[in-house]
Design a protein around this motif. Structure first.
Motif, short mmCIF file in Angstrom:
data_model
loop_
_atom_site.label_atom_id
_atom_site.label_comp_id
_atom_site.label_asym_id
_atom_site.label_seq_id
_atom_site.Cartn_x
_atom_site.Cartn_y
_atom_site.Cartn_z
N SER A 1 63.10 35.25 46.62
CA SER A 1 63.08 35.90 45.31
C SER A 1 64.17 36.96 45.24
O SER A 1 64.82 37.28 46.24
N GLU A 2 64.34 37.54 44.06
CA GLU A 2 65.29 38.63 43.89
C GLU A 2 64.62 39.97 44.09
O GLU A 2 65.29 41.01 44.09
N ALA A 3 63.31 39.98 44.27
CA ALA A 3 62.56 41.23 44.40
C ALA A 3 62.51 41.69 45.86
O ALA A 3 62.64 40.90 46.80
N ALA A 4 62.30 42.99 46.03
CA ALA A 4 62.07 43.55 47.36
C ALA A 4 60.62 43.38 47.76
O ALA A 4 60.28 43.32 48.96
N GLY A 5 59.73 43.32 46.78
CA GLY A 5 58.30 43.21 47.04
C GLY A 5 57.54 43.29 45.74
O GLY A 5 58.09 42.99 44.67
N ALA A 6 56.28 43.76 45.82
CA ALA A 6 55.45 43.78 44.62
C ALA A 6 54.42 44.90 44.68
O ALA A 6 53.99 45.32 45.76
N PHE A 7 54.03 45.35 43.48
CA PHE A 7 52.98 46.34 43.34
C PHE A 7 51.65 45.65 43.05
O PHE A 7 51.61 44.60 42.40
N LEU A 8 50.57 46.27 43.51
CA LEU A 8 49.21 45.89 43.09
C LEU A 8 48.61 47.04 42.30
O LEU A 8 48.93 48.21 42.56
N THR A 9 47.73 46.71 41.39
CA THR A 9 46.92 47.70 40.69
C THR A 9 45.48 47.24 40.76
O THR A 9 45.20 46.06 41.04
N PRO A 10 44.53 48.13 40.51
CA PRO A 10 43.13 47.70 40.53
C PRO A 10 42.82 46.57 39.55
O PRO A 10 41.85 45.82 39.76
N ASP A 11 43.63 46.43 38.51
CA ASP A 11 43.37 45.39 37.50
C ASP A 11 44.38 44.23 37.57
O ASP A 11 44.57 43.52 36.60
N THR A 12 45.00 44.03 38.73
CA THR A 12 45.98 42.95 38.86
C THR A 12 45.39 41.61 38.45
O THR A 12 45.99 40.86 37.67
N LEU A 13 44.24 41.27 38.99
CA LEU A 13 43.64 39.96 38.69
C LEU A 13 43.19 39.86 37.24
O LEU A 13 43.31 38.79 36.62
N THR A 14 42.69 40.97 36.69
CA THR A 14 42.27 40.96 35.28
C THR A 14 43.46 40.70 34.37
O THR A 14 43.39 39.85 33.45
N ARG A 15 44.56 41.39 34.62
CA ARG A 15 45.74 41.19 33.78
C ARG A 15 46.31 39.78 33.95
O ARG A 15 46.81 39.18 32.99
N ALA A 16 46.20 39.24 35.16
CA ALA A 16 46.67 37.88 35.39
C ALA A 16 45.87 36.88 34.56
O ALA A 16 46.43 35.98 33.92
N ARG A 17 44.55 37.04 34.55
CA ARG A 17 43.71 36.12 33.77
C ARG A 17 44.02 36.23 32.28
O ARG A 17 44.03 35.22 31.56
N GLN A 18 44.30 37.43 31.82
CA GLN A 18 44.63 37.61 30.40
C GLN A 18 45.91 36.89 30.03
O GLN A 18 46.08 36.46 28.88
N LEU A 19 46.79 36.71 31.01
CA LEU A 19 48.04 35.98 30.77
C LEU A 19 47.90 34.49 31.10
O LEU A 19 48.89 33.74 31.02
N GLY A 20 46.72 34.07 31.48
CA GLY A 20 46.50 32.67 31.82
C GLY A 20 47.06 32.29 33.18
O GLY A 20 47.35 31.11 33.43
N LEU A 21 47.19 33.26 34.09
CA LEU A 21 47.73 32.99 35.42
C LEU A 21 46.60 32.82 36.43
O LEU A 21 45.72 33.68 36.53
N ASP A 22 46.63 31.75 37.17
CA ASP A 22 45.65 31.47 38.22
C ASP A 22 46.22 31.98 39.54
O ASP A 22 47.08 31.34 40.16
N ALA A 23 45.76 33.14 39.98
CA ALA A 23 46.32 33.78 41.17
C ALA A 23 46.20 32.89 42.40
O ALA A 23 47.14 32.80 43.22
N ARG A 24 45.07 32.21 42.55
CA ARG A 24 44.87 31.34 43.71
C ARG A 24 45.86 30.19 43.71
O ARG A 24 46.41 29.82 44.75
N ASP A 25 46.12 29.64 42.55
CA ASP A 25 47.07 28.54 42.45
C ASP A 25 48.48 29.01 42.83
O ASP A 25 49.21 28.30 43.54
N PHE A 26 48.86 30.18 42.35
CA PHE A 26 50.17 30.72 42.70
C PHE A 26 50.28 30.92 44.21
O PHE A 26 51.33 30.65 44.81
N LEU A 27 49.23 31.42 44.84
CA LEU A 27 49.25 31.63 46.29
C LEU A 27 49.37 30.30 47.02
O LEU A 27 50.16 30.17 47.97
N ASN A 28 48.62 29.31 46.57
CA ASN A 28 48.66 28.00 47.23
C ASN A 28 50.04 27.36 47.16
O ASN A 28 50.41 26.57 48.03
N ARG A 29 50.79 27.69 46.11
CA ARG A 29 52.14 27.13 45.94
C ARG A 29 53.23 28.05 46.50
O ARG A 29 54.40 27.81 46.28
#
Length: 415
Positions: free
Chosen positions: A351-379
């Motif tokens: 990637s072009e990033a150095a890394g990533a931030f987490l917040t307490p609502d990371t998974l909540t915001r992901a679901r609101q955007l229709g992102l399946d976190a487990r699927d992204f991890l598996n890929r």
């Protein structure tokens, strides 16, 4: 609060890198003796060389940084020959040939100052027993198979005319090597594949790595079984000194935080293994504290380092630090923590990033955007996941390389 915590974590990362910059780490080790030649290669090659040339102006110098380095400028006495990383290319070969030529031209009684940082394995490549294309393919296979950096370097050392002490062996001059460590335990033989270090491994060890991961590599196997000269097990003309390490980076982060009145604890600088497993361990520390009482009283920032690995299962974009962050989010579930996981070199995997931030609502915001976190991890697609959330840390190459940086903020009262 989210913006404040993100600023705190990013500020800590940047402040720690500045406090242990290559120039700062190198200065106390340069000494009064003026070398006859300077060779600097690796991700921190340019800042290390610039610091050395401030101490020794006019010394002929060869610098081999990553080609992606934004600022390739150097003093006029220096030749800059960018190489390729993470896989070597023809530029890396040309740089290695030039380094071997210049070192070989030095005489008894002269001294070479060699400045080594992580990434040097690919940037200074002189294939032996295989072609460059074959070596590139083999390195890719080892990475995809999940081989750790020690195993990869064992193979690469024995397919090279520079690694495993063979770079230092190429000169009659004395060699003073100063190294920035990007490996767990600061093993000299592993940093950039040990170009100035006697090698404790041999062809049989390299062959065993191929056997372990079921990699065919017929040309490499033939070379390892040949009677070709092996790497040196003694280099009496060389002194090696580690001037920077992951531990120093974490200690700098700790000082930055405590200087602001924020408690910080270093969990360790020797964490290694699969990023997902490391994430589960860090999650267990957080969750057990929430449930049973933590030995770390919030608010506190937990710092850790080392080097994670990723076994590729998909074709996504990302790297070990973003994979750690995504796996940590899933392990913590809803109501996680503020955290940052980033590479000190400013680049995380593909990637072009150095890394990533987490917040307490990371998974909540992901679901609101229709992102399946487990699927992204598996890929293995953590890079795209955090980019979609706006939580990727973008710094560009830092000109440094002291391994992984992780910070987990427990509690919310950091005012």
């Amino acid at each position: 609060m989210r913006a404040d915590m993100r600023a705190l974590l990013e500020g800590t990362y940047r402040a720690a890198l500045a406090a242990v910059s290559p120039e700062i780490l190198l200065a106390p080790h340069l000494g009064e003796r003026r070398p006859d030649f300077i060779l600097a290669f690796g991700k921190a090659a340019l800042p290390m060389a610039r610091a050395a040339l401030r101490a020794y102006p006019g010394v002929p110098t060869l610098i081999v940084p990553p080609a992606a380095t934004a600022d390739l400028s150097a003093p006029p006495e220096a030749t800059v020959m960018p190489g390729s990383h993470p896989l070597p290319d023809e530029r890396s070969v040309a740089a290695a040939e030039e380094a071997l030529h210049r070192l070989g031209a030095l005489k008894d009684g002269q001294e070479a100052l060699i400045l080594v940082s992580g990434g040097g394995s690919a940037l200074l490549a002189a294939p032996d027993g295989v072609t460059l294309v074959q070596k590139q393919a083999l390195t890719s296979e080892l990475l995809r198979a999940g081989a750790d950096i020690g195993e990869i370097n064992t193979v690469r050392r024995h397919l090279s005319r520079t690694k495993g002490g063979r770079l230092a062996q190429a000169t009659r001059a004395s060699v003073r090597a100063l190294l920035l460590s990007d490996v767990v335990g600061d093993d000299l033989s592993v940093i950039a594949s040990g170009p100035t270090v006697p090698d404790a491994t041999n062809f049989a060890d390299a062959l065993a790595v191929l056997e372990r991961y079921g990699i065919a590599a017929p040309e490499a196997r033939t070379h390892f079984r040949s009677r070709a000269a092996d790497t040196p097990d003694d280099l009496p003309n060389v002194t090696n000194t580690v001037v920077g390490s992951n531990r120093l980076l974490l200690e700098a982060a700790q000082r930055h935080l405590t200087g602001q009145g924020i408690p910080a604890v270093i969990l360790g600088d020797t964490f290694e293994g699969e990023a997902r497993e490391l994430a589960r361990f860090h999650a267990s520390v957080v969750l057990s504290g929430q449930r049973y009482g933590s030995p770390f009283t919030p608010p506190v920032v937990l710092l850790s380092g080392g080097e994670a690995t990723v076994t590729l299962r998909g074709d996504g974009v990302g790297g070990r630090n973003q994979e750690f962050a995504l796996a940590l989010a899933l392990a913590l579930g809803d109501g996680g923590v503020y955290a940052l996981s980033a590479g000190s070199d400013g680049i995380d995997g593909s990637s072009e990033a150095a890394g990533a931030f987490l917040t307490p609502d990371t998974l909540t915001r992901a679901r609101q955007l229709g992102l399946d976190a487990r699927d992204f991890l598996n890929r293995n697609d953590s890079g795209r996941f955090f980019a979609r959330l706006g939580d990727a840390l973008l710094t560009g190459p830092s000109g440094h390389n002291l391994n992984d940086f992780r910070a987990l903020a427990l509690g919310t009262d950091f005012a």
